[in-house]
Each structure stands twice: as structure tokens, then as C-alpha cells.
Design a protein around this motif. Sequence first.
Motif, PDB file in Angstrom:
ATOM      1  N   VAL A   1       0.858  -1.182   0.000  1.00 23.86           N
ATOM      2  CA  VAL A   1       0.000   0.000   0.000  1.00 23.86           C
ATOM      3  C   VAL A   1       0.894   1.231   0.000  1.00 23.86           C
ATOM      4  N   THR A   2       0.692   2.121  -0.969  1.00 25.57           N
ATOM      5  CA  THR A   2       1.520   3.314  -1.069  1.00 25.57           C
ATOM      6  C   THR A   2       0.657   4.553  -1.324  1.00 25.57           C
ATOM      7  N   LEU A   3       1.220   5.696  -1.005  1.00 26.22           N
ATOM      8  CA  LEU A   3       0.590   6.984  -1.289  1.00 26.22           C
ATOM      9  C   LEU A   3       1.397   7.698  -2.350  1.00 26.22           C
ATOM     10  N   THR A   4       0.724   8.481  -3.187  1.00 25.45           N
ATOM     11  CA  THR A   4       1.437   9.266  -4.184  1.00 25.45           C
ATOM     12  C   THR A   4       0.809  10.644  -4.303  1.00 25.45           C
ATOM     13  N   SER A   5       1.610  11.627  -4.633  1.00 22.68           N
ATOM     14  CA  SER A   5       1.131  12.997  -4.749  1.00 22.68           C
ATOM     15  C   SER A   5       0.229  13.165  -5.965  1.00 22.68           C
ATOM     16  N   LEU A   6      -0.583  14.205  -5.930  1.00 19.97           N
ATOM     17  CA  LEU A   6      -1.469  14.503  -7.054  1.00 19.97           C
ATOM     18  C   LEU A   6      -0.695  15.252  -8.128  1.00 19.97           C
ATOM     19  N   THR A   7      -0.884  14.834  -9.374  1.00 21.50           N
ATOM     20  CA  THR A   7      -0.231  15.472 -10.505  1.00 21.50           C
ATOM     21  C   THR A   7      -1.237  15.638 -11.637  1.00 21.50           C
ATOM     22  N   VAL A   8      -0.807  16.344 -12.667  1.00 20.85           N
ATOM     23  CA  VAL A   8      -1.644  16.468 -13.855  1.00 20.85           C
ATOM     24  C   VAL A   8      -1.905  15.093 -14.458  1.00 20.85           C
ATOM     25  N   ASN A   9      -0.894  14.233 -14.400  1.00 18.91           N
ATOM     26  CA  ASN A   9      -1.005  12.916 -15.023  1.00 18.91           C
ATOM     27  C   ASN A   9      -2.006  11.993 -14.328  1.00 18.91           C
ATOM     28  N   ASN A  10      -2.152  12.132 -13.001  1.00 19.79           N
ATOM     29  CA  ASN A  10      -3.107  11.252 -12.322  1.00 19.79           C
ATOM     30  C   ASN A  10      -4.390  11.970 -11.919  1.00 19.79           C
ATOM     31  N   SER A  11      -4.578  13.183 -12.434  1.00 20.63           N
ATOM     32  CA  SER A  11      -5.789  13.939 -12.116  1.00 20.63           C
ATOM     33  C   SER A  11      -7.043  13.208 -12.594  1.00 20.63           C
ATOM     34  N   GLY A  12      -6.953  12.542 -13.740  1.00 20.72           N
ATOM     35  CA  GLY A  12      -8.092  11.783 -14.248  1.00 20.72           C
ATOM     36  C   GLY A  12      -8.472  10.638 -13.324  1.00 20.72           C
ATOM     37  N   THR A  13      -7.466   9.995 -12.733  1.00 20.96           N
ATOM     38  CA  THR A  13      -7.728   8.923 -11.773  1.00 20.96           C
ATOM     39  C   THR A  13      -8.455   9.466 -10.554  1.00 20.96           C
ATOM     40  N   LEU A  14      -7.995  10.604 -10.055  1.00 22.63           N
ATOM     41  CA  LEU A  14      -8.654  11.241  -8.914  1.00 22.63           C
ATOM     42  C   LEU A  14     -10.102  11.579  -9.234  1.00 22.63           C
ATOM     43  N   ARG A  15     -10.340  12.123 -10.416  1.00 25.49           N
ATOM     44  CA  ARG A  15     -11.713  12.465 -10.822  1.00 25.49           C
ATOM     45  C   ARG A  15     -12.602  11.230 -10.848  1.00 25.49           C
ATOM     46  N   ARG A  16     -12.089  10.125 -11.379  1.00 23.95           N
ATOM     47  CA  ARG A  16     -12.906   8.914 -11.486  1.00 23.95           C
ATOM     48  C   ARG A  16     -13.245   8.351 -10.111  1.00 23.95           C
ATOM     49  N   ILE A  17     -12.278   8.343  -9.218  1.00 22.99           N
ATOM     50  CA  ILE A  17     -12.535   7.833  -7.871  1.00 22.99           C
ATOM     51  C   ILE A  17     -13.587   8.698  -7.172  1.00 22.99           C
ATOM     52  N   ASN A  18     -13.437  10.017  -7.246  1.00 24.49           N
ATOM     53  CA  ASN A  18     -14.406  10.904  -6.609  1.00 24.49           C
ATOM     54  C   ASN A  18     -15.800  10.757  -7.223  1.00 24.49           C
ATOM     55  N   SER A  19     -15.857  10.599  -8.534  1.00 26.16           N
ATOM     56  CA  SER A  19     -17.165  10.507  -9.194  1.00 26.16           C
ATOM     57  C   SER A  19     -17.906   9.231  -8.817  1.00 26.16           C
ATOM     58  N   VAL A  20     -17.159   8.162  -8.541  1.00 30.03           N
ATOM     59  CA  VAL A  20     -17.778   6.899  -8.155  1.00 30.03           C
ATOM     60  C   VAL A  20     -18.257   6.934  -6.707  1.00 30.03           C
ATOM     61  N   VAL A  21     -17.493   7.563  -5.830  1.00 29.55           N
ATOM     62  CA  VAL A  21     -17.764   7.506  -4.394  1.00 29.55           C
ATOM     63  C   VAL A  21     -18.633   8.663  -3.912  1.00 29.55           C
ATOM     64  N   ILE A  22     -18.426   9.851  -4.476  1.00 29.40           N
ATOM     65  CA  ILE A  22     -19.062  11.062  -3.955  1.00 29.40           C
ATOM     66  C   ILE A  22     -20.115  11.562  -4.941  1.00 29.40           C
ATOM     67  N   PRO A  23     -21.345  11.792  -4.492  1.00 29.29           N
ATOM     68  CA  PRO A  23     -22.424  12.215  -5.402  1.00 29.29           C
ATOM     69  C   PRO A  23     -22.393  13.719  -5.696  1.00 29.29           C
ATOM     70  N   ILE A  24     -21.206  14.249  -5.884  1.00 32.45           N
ATOM     71  CA  ILE A  24     -21.035  15.679  -6.169  1.00 32.45           C
ATOM     72  C   ILE A  24     -20.032  15.801  -7.311  1.00 32.45           C
ATOM     73  N   VAL A  25     -20.315  16.678  -8.254  1.00 31.85           N
ATOM     74  CA  VAL A  25     -19.393  16.926  -9.364  1.00 31.85           C
ATOM     75  C   VAL A  25     -18.533  18.131  -9.021  1.00 31.85           C
ATOM     76  N   TYR A  26     -17.226  17.923  -8.978  1.00 32.07           N
ATOM     77  CA  TYR A  26     -16.302  19.007  -8.642  1.00 32.07           C
ATOM     78  C   TYR A  26     -15.758  19.643  -9.913  1.00 32.07           C
ATOM     79  N   SER A  27     -15.486  20.926  -9.834  1.00 34.93           N
ATOM     80  CA  SER A  27     -15.088  21.712 -10.997  1.00 34.93           C
ATOM     81  C   SER A  27     -13.622  21.502 -11.358  1.00 34.93           C
TER      82      SER A  27
END
Length: 246
Positions: A50-76
Motif C-alpha cells: 500500500v503506497t501513497l502518491t502525490s497529485l499530478t496532472v497525469n493522475n488527475s483523471g484517476t482522482l476524478r474517477r474515484i471521486n465521481s464513483v464515491v461522492i455524489p457531487i461533481v467538482y469543478s
Amino acid sequence: MSKTSTTPTYSTAGTVSAPIDLSELKGEHTTLNLTNSSKNKKLVKPNVKVTLTSLTVNNSGTLRRINSVVIPIVYSDKFYKEVRDPLLDDINKLIYYADIPVGAICCKFENLAKGSKEPPTLVILTLAILAPYRSLNLGTSLILSSLKSCLNPVIPPPPVPSDNKTNTRSSLNVAPPRQKVNRALAHVQVGNDDAKRFYERLGFKESGIEENYYSKVEPHGAIIMICEDISAALGEESQQQPNGSS
């Protein structure tokens, strides 16, 4: 000729954490019984990386997908740009379970300005773990990582020289480390007792209810959960800050 203000880009190379030992965290580890005999019971705790990694432009899409699946709010788009602020590099993280991105935490700081009447505060904006990976201490790991980083700020990563713009000394200067922050705040939707208990286990206490915090989901109200002393919650010695916060 007018000067154009540009925001320097920052390198986050090397910001993947060392593997996290989930067995050190109490409360949520699952064991497996591989035998039917009670005499020869064999308990197995899978040693998953299990590892942690910083947020970057390259993994921003991954962050968006995780939030969209778990959280019922669309962030800008603005939200996803702001959470990549270099000053938050050690705070906002994606968490990987067996090299699979399964969750993330996004926060911001408030009241960092010198002379602020309110104490400096870490505000937890989103905490998301994909459903199949809950009850594995992953959310706890993300919160603890962010809280510990509040007390032990690091120097932000250096800017990356631009290939298509003139590089100046000021644009390549490393930003100074931020001040220590010993207070944290989170919002929990009214009725979400599991989330409330989760934060209480980490040293947060209910401070009130903010009505109409969630405009597009019901219930609209949010319980304000505050940890007034991160040092005490983590069992670390509290140190007095120049602005009077502890």
C-alpha cells in the motif's frame, strides 16, 4: 511590453511513499481462516503493498474517477487544479492498494495568513475509498498521513524549468515551507453516523451543524467535525506556534 504572470509547474517525482504497514493500525484489519478445523486454525493477513502518491496532472483523471464513483457531487476543474497546489503536495494523496488506485484525500488550508484571527486549519474537502477496498484502514492511512504532514511540513518540490518560456530566477525559486498546522476540520453529512464515528476515532469532535452545506444532495446539512489539537490526537508533543495556535 506587459509582463505575463505565469504559474510555475512543479515536479513531484519521487513522491511515492514507502509501503504502509496496515497491521500497525487498529480496528479494521481482516483475517482469513483457511481451515475448517478449530484446532488447526490458520489465520492469514495478506501482505499487500500500500503506497501513497502525490497529485499530478497525469493522475488527475484517476482522482476524478474515484471521486465521481464515491461522492455524489461533481467538482469543478478549478477544484482539481487547486488541490494540486505545491503547498499541498505532502497533504493531498492518492492511495494505491496492490498498485491499484483505490482512494484519495483532498484538503486545503485556511487562516494561514499572518495575523489571522482564526487558527490555521486543515480543511478536509474529500475523502474517498472505493467500496471493495473499505474496512482495510486505507481511509485511516490517508487521514493520518495528512495530519502528520500538518505537523511536519516539508519544503515544496522545486519548479520544473520551462522549455517554451523564459526561465527567471524567481520562477525557479523553491517556495518556503508552510507553518505547522495543529487544527483540522471536516464536514460529515447529517445522518452519516459511520463517517461521524470514523472521525471521532481520530480525535475529531462535533462542533455544530451547517445548514444547506450540500446544495445538490439530501440531507443538505453537514455536521462540523473539528480536531482542535492534532498533536494530542496523534500522541505527539504539542508545540506553541508564533501566532498563538498550538
